[in-house]
Structure formats: structure tokens, C-alpha cells
Design a protein around this motif. Structure first.
Motif, short mmCIF file in Angstrom:
data_model
loop_
_atom_site.label_atom_id
_atom_site.label_comp_id
_atom_site.label_asym_id
_atom_site.label_seq_id
_atom_site.Cartn_x
_atom_site.Cartn_y
_atom_site.Cartn_z
N LEU A 332 0.82 -1.21 0.00
CA LEU A 332 0.00 0.00 0.00
C LEU A 332 0.85 1.26 0.00
O LEU A 332 0.54 2.24 -0.69
CB LEU A 332 -0.93 0.01 1.21
CG LEU A 332 -2.08 -0.99 1.21
CD1 LEU A 332 -2.97 -0.78 2.41
CD2 LEU A 332 -2.90 -0.90 -0.07
N LEU A 333 1.94 1.26 0.77
CA LEU A 333 2.81 2.44 0.81
C LEU A 333 3.37 2.74 -0.57
O LEU A 333 3.40 3.90 -1.01
CB LEU A 333 3.94 2.22 1.80
CG LEU A 333 3.57 2.13 3.28
CD1 LEU A 333 4.82 1.88 4.12
CD2 LEU A 333 2.88 3.40 3.75
N GLU A 334 3.84 1.70 -1.26
CA GLU A 334 4.44 1.92 -2.57
C GLU A 334 3.38 2.23 -3.62
O GLU A 334 3.60 3.07 -4.50
CB GLU A 334 5.27 0.70 -2.97
CG GLU A 334 6.50 0.54 -2.07
CD GLU A 334 7.37 -0.64 -2.44
OE1 GLU A 334 8.57 -0.61 -2.12
OE2 GLU A 334 6.85 -1.61 -3.05
N ALA A 335 2.22 1.58 -3.51
CA ALA A 335 1.15 1.87 -4.46
C ALA A 335 0.69 3.32 -4.32
O ALA A 335 0.50 4.04 -5.31
CB ALA A 335 -0.03 0.93 -4.23
N ALA A 336 0.54 3.78 -3.08
CA ALA A 336 0.17 5.18 -2.87
C ALA A 336 1.24 6.12 -3.39
O ALA A 336 0.95 7.16 -4.00
CB ALA A 336 -0.07 5.43 -1.38
N SER A 337 2.50 5.75 -3.21
CA SER A 337 3.61 6.62 -3.61
C SER A 337 3.71 6.78 -5.12
O SER A 337 4.24 7.78 -5.60
CB SER A 337 4.92 6.07 -3.05
OG SER A 337 4.90 6.10 -1.63
N VAL A 338 3.23 5.77 -5.89
CA VAL A 338 3.27 5.90 -7.34
C VAL A 338 1.92 6.39 -7.89
O VAL A 338 1.73 6.44 -9.10
CB VAL A 338 3.69 4.58 -8.03
CG1 VAL A 338 5.07 4.17 -7.59
CG2 VAL A 338 2.67 3.47 -7.78
N GLY A 339 0.99 6.70 -6.99
CA GLY A 339 -0.27 7.29 -7.42
C GLY A 339 -1.32 6.31 -7.88
O GLY A 339 -2.24 6.68 -8.64
N ALA A 340 -1.25 5.06 -7.42
CA ALA A 340 -2.26 4.08 -7.82
C ALA A 340 -3.55 4.31 -7.03
O ALA A 340 -3.51 4.47 -5.80
CB ALA A 340 -1.76 2.66 -7.56
N PRO A 341 -4.72 4.30 -7.67
CA PRO A 341 -5.98 4.30 -6.93
C PRO A 341 -6.09 2.99 -6.14
O PRO A 341 -5.81 1.91 -6.68
CB PRO A 341 -7.04 4.38 -8.02
CG PRO A 341 -6.32 4.89 -9.24
CD PRO A 341 -4.93 4.35 -9.12
N ILE A 342 -6.48 3.06 -4.87
CA ILE A 342 -6.44 1.89 -3.99
C ILE A 342 -7.82 1.62 -3.41
O ILE A 342 -8.50 2.52 -2.92
CB ILE A 342 -5.44 2.11 -2.83
CG1 ILE A 342 -4.02 2.27 -3.38
CG2 ILE A 342 -5.50 0.97 -1.83
CD1 ILE A 342 -3.02 2.74 -2.34
#
Length: 419
Positions: A332-342
Motif C-alpha cells: 500500500l505504501l508503494e502503491a500510494a507513492s506511485v499514485g495508484a488508486p487503492i
């Protein structure tokens, strides 16, 4: 400062979130001019050997452990703690400023080494190991439970090991409970304990004195991520892509995927592809169940870390239906950091990262998860706004320049108190 970082797992051989979080901390401290050396247990290895761990000087410390359940735990822990403490001491040049242990296997050895050297010890807790023998906080690897007890282990072992092997393992319960007490006792002796989320901090009360508990999340090197995702992913998928990243095991939520997509049958949606980057015991079952539902799914086994980051940056929606007490997911941290909708389930420390409707979406049941998934698929502009907000908040909370000074301040305070 000279900082020794013992870690159960560390790249390049360690591929999970704990390994990358430990490595990110080591690199960040090294970039600030600190002298870092990692100390990593090496099952099956012999002696102590130096190696370069993707830019971090490290020592491998070999040990032997049989494959037998329970017995291997004794060889990995109690029998190994003193030799590992000796290796931590050998890793230091003179007297280090601090020892920062990263996980359960190395924590007691770090405390022993710190006591012999007279230096402060920090331990990071990033899962349930202080109160659960199996470190998942799940009974039978499926149902959350508060803490291990004789009764919980007696019913847990047959589920995990099978009826025959589990029954034969019941005489080991006194050792298992004593081992847990030893873990907790060593942890309580640490000068500071870092909880990766407010959820883990709450669970540590009663084990560690409250004044020694510090909440510091894992850090993410935003600049390195930006460089990595500048290269396009090798996976080419036309149309919307839903992405699941993680082990295909019940606690990571993989087992909930069929229930989620079953709720979407008959719902008019844009054509999409579900991409699953991971492998595990549920792989064949997922192929069968998702196939029966007619889901367009593609499995990537365990993709490399950089490729996973590129997939996250490309994803129209990252699915995170984790059903266990998630400490603080690096996915989640990395997904948020690359701007992925979660889209995630609000388990454990996940609400520390995702605020519903602000920088992602939280849904607590498969039915609600499916509803929110359908809504985001049919409103891609809303999903993109959530991804942009996730990116901005991640830079404010988890970036290296934000967190490294907090680690440094803690180390310096402990060093001064010890002096």
C-alpha cells in the motif's frame, strides 16, 4: 553514527515487504553519512561472510535448522541467539552508537549484543510476533485472535499441520508458550520499540512500557520510485487493469477474490483484466474459481520488485482485500507513492495509510468491496483523483526526507541517555 542493522530478511535474497523496508532504512541512513552494516541470518550457510546487499555492507551469519515443525524454531531462535549476538558484535568497528533490530529472529540477539557492548537497542515490530507464535495473529491462518494460549494452540496446530501432525505436535505447546514469553521478555528489554502503525502500537501495550513505544511508519524512497516507473512495464494489457499484489494465501485476502467477483456477476461494467502478481497455495484454486466466474485474469507468479512498481503505476485500481491484522503494508505504501488508486479492507494498520474517500477507498466486506469496485470502474476520473491524492499524502508522510530525521533523533536521544 555507526548503526548495526540486524534483519531476519534483507535483499537481494529477501523479497518481502520486511526485507525492502529494512533495506530502505539502511540506504537512507547511509545516504545521510552514517556507517551502516546489516547482519542477516543465513539458514544453511556456514560461518560469517561479508557481501554487498544492493549497496549496503552486510554480513551473512550461517546456521542450521531441521525442517521439522517446532523443532526448527528452537534451532532458528534459542540455539542461534548467542552465536548471532556474537556476529552482531563482530560487525561493529569499536563501539557502535545503536543496534536497530528489524524482526523477530534477530531481536533477542540484538538485545544480548547491546547489553554486552553497552549500547542502546531499537527493535522494529512489523507483525504479530510479540503475542502470536506464528506471527500472523490468525487462528489456523484464517481467523483473527487476540493472543496465543494453550487452548488456541491446541486447536490451531491440527489446522495448520494437518490432523495427525498437529496432534503429534501438541506436546510442544509448553515450549511454544515459553518461547513466546522469551520473545516478549527480550522485546521489553529494548531501549525503544518502533511500531510501524498505531494498530501495532496498541497491540504492544502490556508487553512494552508505553514510554518506549514509538510509531514510525516504513519509509519509501520517492525519487527512486519515480526513476523506476519511468521505464514502462513489460506487461501490456489493453483496457482497464485491476491489480492484486501479494502472496496467494488466505491472510493476504487472495481467498476473498472469488467472493468479490461473484458479486459483480450481471453488473454492467467496462471490460477489464484482473492481473495477479504473486504466487502461493491458493494459485490453482483461484484459477479454477475465477475461471468459473468468467473473470479475465492473468497470473504473473512473483514479479520482480521494480516490475511490480511499474504495474502499480499503470493500474487503474489496486485491490487489497487483506483479511488479517495488516501491520502496515509496504504494498500500500508503494502503491500510494506511485499514485495508484487503492481499494482496500480496513484491517489493522491500513487506515493509517488510506482515509476513505480522500486518498483511496475502504470496504469491510466482500459485498461492499464489490460495490465500491464497480463504482470506481465506472467512474475512472474519481479513481484517478484518489490516486493523485494518495501520491501527494505519501510524499508528506512516508518520504525519506520526512522520516529519516525522526529515526536520527531517536538514535541520538538513546545514545545520550545511555552515555
Amino acid at each position: 553514527m555507526q548503526i548495526i542493522i540486524p534483519s531476519d530478511v534483507f535483499p537481494p535474497s529477501g523479497k518481502g515487504g520486511a526485507a525492502w523496508s529494512s533495506h530502505a532504512l539502511a540506504l537512507a541512513l547511509q545516504a545521510r553519512g552514517h556507517r551502516i552494516k546489516a547482519v542477516v541470518p543465513d539458514r544453511g550457510g556456514r560461518g560469517i561472510s561479508a557481501y554487498d546487499a544492493l549497496g549496503v555492507p552486510a554480513l551473512r551469519v550461517g546456521y542450521a535448522a531441521p525442517r521439522l515443525p517446532i523443532i526448527q524454531n528452537y534451532f532458528r531462535h534459542e540455539k542461534f541467539w548467542k552465536p548471532l549476538a556474537n556476529a552482531i558484535i563482530a560487525a561493529a568497528v569499536g563501539r557502535p552508537d545503536v543496534i536497530h533490530a528489524q524482526h523477530v529472529q534477530v531481536a533477542p540477539a540484538a538485545v544480548l549484543a547491546g547489553q554486552r557492548l553497552g549500547v542502546p537497542v531499537v527493535v522494529t515490530v512489523r507483525d504479530h510476533w510479540p503475542w502470536d507464535y506464528f506471527a500472523t495473529g490468525l487462528h489456523g491462518d484464517r481467523i483473527p485472535h487476540p493472543a496465543a494460549s494453550w487452548a488456541s494452540l491446541a486447536s490451531d496446530l491440527p489446522v495448520r499441520l494437518g490432523p495427525l501432525r498437529g496432534t503429534l505436535a501438541l506436546p510442544a505447546i509448553p515450549y511454544m508458550l515459553a518461547h513466546l514469553r522469551r520473545r516478549a521478555a527480550f522485546l521489553a528489554q529494548a531501549d525503544a520499540v518502533i511500531a510501524c502503525s498505531s494498530y501495532i502500537a496498541r497491540r504492544l501495550h502490556g508487553i512494552v512500557p508505553p514510554e518506549r513505544i514509538h510509531v514510525l511508519p516504513h519509509m519509501v524512497d520517492q525519487e527512486a520510485l519515480s526513476t523506476t516507473i519511468a521505464t514502462p512495464s513489460q506487461v501490456q494489457i489493453a483496457g482497464p487493469m485491476l491489480l492484486f499484489v501479494g502472496k496467494l494465501e488466505p491472510n493476504k485476502g487472495a481467498g476473498l477474490l472469488p467472493a468479490i467477483f461473484r458479486e459483480l456477476r450481471g453488473v454492467p461494467l467496462p471490460a477489464y483484466t484482473l492481473l495477479i502478481a504473486g504466487d502461493g497455495g491458493l494459485r490453482k484454486w483461484l484459477e479454477q474459481e475465477l475461471g468459473r466466474l468468467g473473470v479475465a485474469v492473468q497470473f504473473l507468479d512473483w514479479a520482480g520488485h521494480d516490475e511490480v512498481l511499474r504495474l502499480m503505476a499503470r493500474a487503474d485500481l489496486l485491490l487489497f482485500p487483506s483479511s488479517w491484522g495488516e501491520p502496515l503494508s509496504r504494498v500500500l505504501l508503494e502503491a500510494a507513492s506511485v499514485g495508484a488508486p487503492i481499494l482496500a479492507m480496513p484491517t489493522g494498520g491500513t487506515p493509517d495509510i488510506i482515509h476513505d474517500g480522500v486518498n483511496g477507498v475502504l470496504a469491510a466486506t466482500p459485498q461492499h468491496f464489490a460495490q465500491r469496485l464497480a463504482d470506481l470502474l465506472t467512474h475512472p476520473e474519481a479513481a484517478r483523483r484518489l490516486g493523485a491524492a494518495a501520491h501527494d499524502l505519501a510524499r508528506q508522510r512516508y518520504a525519506v526526507p520526512v522520516l529519516v530525521p525522526q529515526y536520527e533523533a531517536l538514535y541520538r536521544r538513546l545514545r545520550e541517555e545511555r552515555a
